[in-house]
Design an enzyme around this catalytic site. Structure first.
Site, PDB file in Angstrom:
ATOM      1  N   THR B  18       0.838  -1.203   0.000  1.00 30.43           N
ATOM      2  CA  THR B  18       0.000   0.000   0.000  1.00 30.43           C
ATOM      3  C   THR B  18       0.873   1.252   0.000  1.00 30.43           C
ATOM      4  OG1 THR B  18      -1.579  -1.267   1.316  1.00 30.43           O
ATOM      5  CG2 THR B  18      -1.954   1.099   1.149  1.00 30.43           C
ATOM      6  N   GLY B 190       1.827   0.521  17.336  1.00 30.86           N
ATOM      7  CA  GLY B 190       1.907  -0.160  16.048  1.00 30.86           C
ATOM      8  C   GLY B 190       3.323  -0.494  15.620  1.00 30.86           C
ATOM      9  N   ASP B 204      15.012 -10.953  14.121  1.00 27.33           N
ATOM     10  CA  ASP B 204      14.831 -10.032  12.997  1.00 27.33           C
ATOM     11  C   ASP B 204      16.158  -9.307  12.685  1.00 27.33           C
ATOM     12  OD1 ASP B 204      13.027  -8.255  11.208  1.00 27.33           O
ATOM     13  OD2 ASP B 204      14.015  -6.815  12.518  1.00 27.33           O
ATOM     14  N   LYS B 208      18.774  -9.575   9.264  1.00 30.43           N
ATOM     15  CA  LYS B 208      19.344  -8.422   8.565  1.00 30.43           C
ATOM     16  C   LYS B 208      20.873  -8.456   8.605  1.00 30.43           C
ATOM     17  CE  LYS B 208      15.231  -5.703   9.675  1.00 30.43           C
ATOM     18  NZ  LYS B 208      14.594  -4.912  10.759  1.00 30.43           N
TER      19      LYS B 208
END
EC number: 1.1.1.3
Lengths: 430, 430
Positions: B18, B190, B204, B208
């Site tokens: 989006t 969020g 995570d 990376k």
């Protein structure tokens, strides 16, 4: 592993040229692993053939004093211009491009003044004219603006682009030393040139800002239209005052997109001490930019020096050696339109003012009255009881005000009988 | 101006998809000026055709639930993988490359685990497989390592690569709140997923880091060999203690070249408060690296979010749309060698220790005696009179010590009768 050799012709063999040669020797195998090719300096243009060189450019390098010999050499794949100055490197780059050779340059002054002609020629010749080393040394800001952030509209770009000026201000802030001593220290450490005017008067940062405006906005902002204010004579009192209120003073180069018009300039400004740019100290450079997709991004590193700048020259050489389609300005047009310039008078900032006044009743109310009439409202005010310049200093931190109003107010205030010295004022970054 | 259209097939239309669509709508004309071509999303692979979309991907976009339909569509120039997960995107990327389509992905977990296979396939197919968005959101670290700093040997790379963990630690530092509350706040804002384990346990960041090691060193460091320590249960006492001594605690991902062997890992560490990485707060990411030519460079920005990540996806799309020769790993080999890994036990750092002990005579001398036998020397020690975990905390800051010695000493110390709780220890960045 057999490798092709990409042959480099260097014009100039000073600090950056020597840095490049050192990197090629130290990292030659590594570069070949990245590129599938070796890089070799085969010819170097110098002024004096007899001068001793601390670090030789390569085992098979020949020296010449003839620009023609360099650009006409059919062996040379890429011309690297590290001469300095304007006219001679302009001629060199023109000739090289006309002969079909791509060019790497670190020459910010040349590109700021005559970049459009050279980029147009490179475009017609379908050749690369690369210049990563011309802004902020080893920091990959040129590539980042041309490629990684090319899909962003850059709302604001703020740079600390001159390491000498930043070193001087950092030293003054850390130790309280005065401007002359800090400049002397910068010269002792080799950061400042014997003639430091380009650095401390802001022109070096202005050259770089012109290049960044082109890259970020695709518009040519003529150098002579750029408002430039340096840090010469910066007073320790203002640095201390800024500190007392939680600010650092930095020499900034900034461009903002204000509804399609560019507000740009080089100027000293107060920055809140917890702002990430306030942490950029000593000879370091940084560019903080705000893209409409990526948000705030900062790139930080050494803005000068043989190896950092050599690293940027090398990045361009490697990009050209990959023979990718040239991408010089970051835009497809042959020449960029002239910038839509916002009149500097319409620039809006918060301001720091230091008035030097006779210590008598009514002074503060007269000054703040004049400022109020010009829509300059005062956020903080402080009067110090330390006589200075024949009066006492009164410091105001204003809310946002237009530069035109600031100038009008100051011209009125500085004419008042109780004002003992021209008012000092700096912008405050918000 | 008539423009070619570069047609994008998106797999997945969540936050990043989006974001990309919003940027293409907002900046479409600008991108065309940079590229000479327009970018359009023509097909989107989704799980559910009936789901409402807050922002439509484009006026002429069709939706499909069939992966085959996406990769077989002859109209699609570039496939953009934004699905998440491992197996399905692996199949999608394989198929797309086999069909001759270049691919952009933001999938760090997939590339960390199965990157070598996919890069080998892309190499055979001579296609781009680009992944700027997979590390640190909009920060152009992948491009910088592949291109701008490709001629540098990277001595040390230290990253704050997980915005959720960094937000939690920043909040704990700023407010003194405990870990659980800070995690809850990150979820409310969020930043954190409903299942935050990948973020706070360090995986995570480890994904990376694997990608960055490949880019910086041209070696494959298998994910399962990477030592990973997260921040789960980080105690406010240690954050406060670190502050008292002028440090901040950050979750770091780091790789160092130690004479050709790589010392790498993800771990919380204390950083001096005036270190530039200590200023990277909230959901921001940063990568500080030290190249043997460029010196220290830092890139800073938002590590996540729809628009910043969309900006990085767009950078890759624009690079592919320019049809330059693919440069996926930054090296010419088809597959990279396995990393020369330094055994984690040989890692050398300064350390922070918090012992929880019974408040009785001789405790300090016993502990420091055991540490001395293991060559761990104490730089600073402090005993707090705040009972905790059935004892009182004693904090040591050590000089540099090998991890093996630290572990041996702790295993002996934690077995002593006066030790009331397992000792907490973190590294100190020097």
């Amino acid at each position: 592993m057999a490798h092709d050799m990409v042959k480099l012709g260097l014009a100039g063999y000073g600090t950056v040229g020597t840095g490049l040669a050192r990197i090629l020797e130290e990292n030659g195998d590594w570069i070949a692993r990245r590129l599938g090719k070796r890089l070799g300096i085969t010819k170097v243009l110098v002024r004096n053939l007899d001068k001793g060189r601390a670090f030789p450019p390569g085992p098979k390098t020949t020296f010449t004093t003839s620009m023609e010999e360099l650009v006409n050499d059919p062996e040379i794949d890429i011309v690297v211009e590290l001469m300095g100055g304007i006219e001679a490197p302009y001629q060199l780059i023109r000739s090289a491009l006309e002969k079909g050779k791509p060019v790497v340059t670190a020459n910010k002054a040349l590109l700021a003044e005559r970049g459009p002609e050279l980029f147009a020629l490179a475009n017609r010749q379908e050749l690369g004219l690369y210049y990563e080393a011309s802004v902020a040394g080893g920091i990959p800001i040129v590539e980042t603006l041309k490629q990684s952030l090319a899909g962003n509209k850059i709302k604001t770009l703020t740079g600390i682009l001159n390491g000498t000026a930043n070193f001087i201000l950092s030293e003054m802030t850390a130790t309280g030393m005065d401007f002359t001593d800090a400049l002397g220290l910068a010269q002792d450490k080799g950061y400042a040139e014997a003639d430091p005017e380009l650095d401390i008067e802001g022109m070096d940062a202005a050259h770089k800002l012109c290049l960044l405006i082109r890259l970020a906005h695709g518009q040519d902002y003529p150098l002579h239209d750029l408002p430039v204010q340096g840090i010469t004579g910066m007073h320790p009192f203002d640095i201390e005052m800024a500190r007392d209120f939680g600010y650092r003073i930095k020499l900034l180069a900034q461009v903002k997109d204000r509804s399609g018009h560019l507000q740009a300039g080089v100027f000293p400004a107060l920055i809140k001490e917890d702002h990430i740019l306030a942490k950029v100290d000593g000879p370091y450079n940084a560019i903080l930019l705000d893209g409409n997709a990526v948000g705030p991004i900062m790139l930080y590193g050494q803005g000068a020096g043989d190896l950092p700048t050599g690293s940027a020259v090398l990045a361009d050489i490697m990009a050209l050696a990959r023979k990718t389609a040239p991408n010089n300005t970051g835009f497809i047009e042959e020449s960029l339109p002239k910038a839509q310039i916002l009149a500097p008078e319409q620039t809006v900032f918060r301001h720091y003012f230091r008035f030097t006044v006779k210590d008598r009743p009514g002074v503060l109310s007269t000054i703040s009255g004049i400022m109020g009439e010009r829509n300059i409202s005062i956020a903080q005010a402080v009067q110090k009881q330390e006589p200075q310049g024949g009066g006492v200093p009164v410091v105001f931190f204003s809310h946002a005000a237009q530069l035109k109003d600031v100038r009008d107010a100051l011209s009125e205030i500085d004419g008042l009988s109780f004002v003992c010295a021209p008012t000092v004022h700096y912008r405050i970054l918000s």
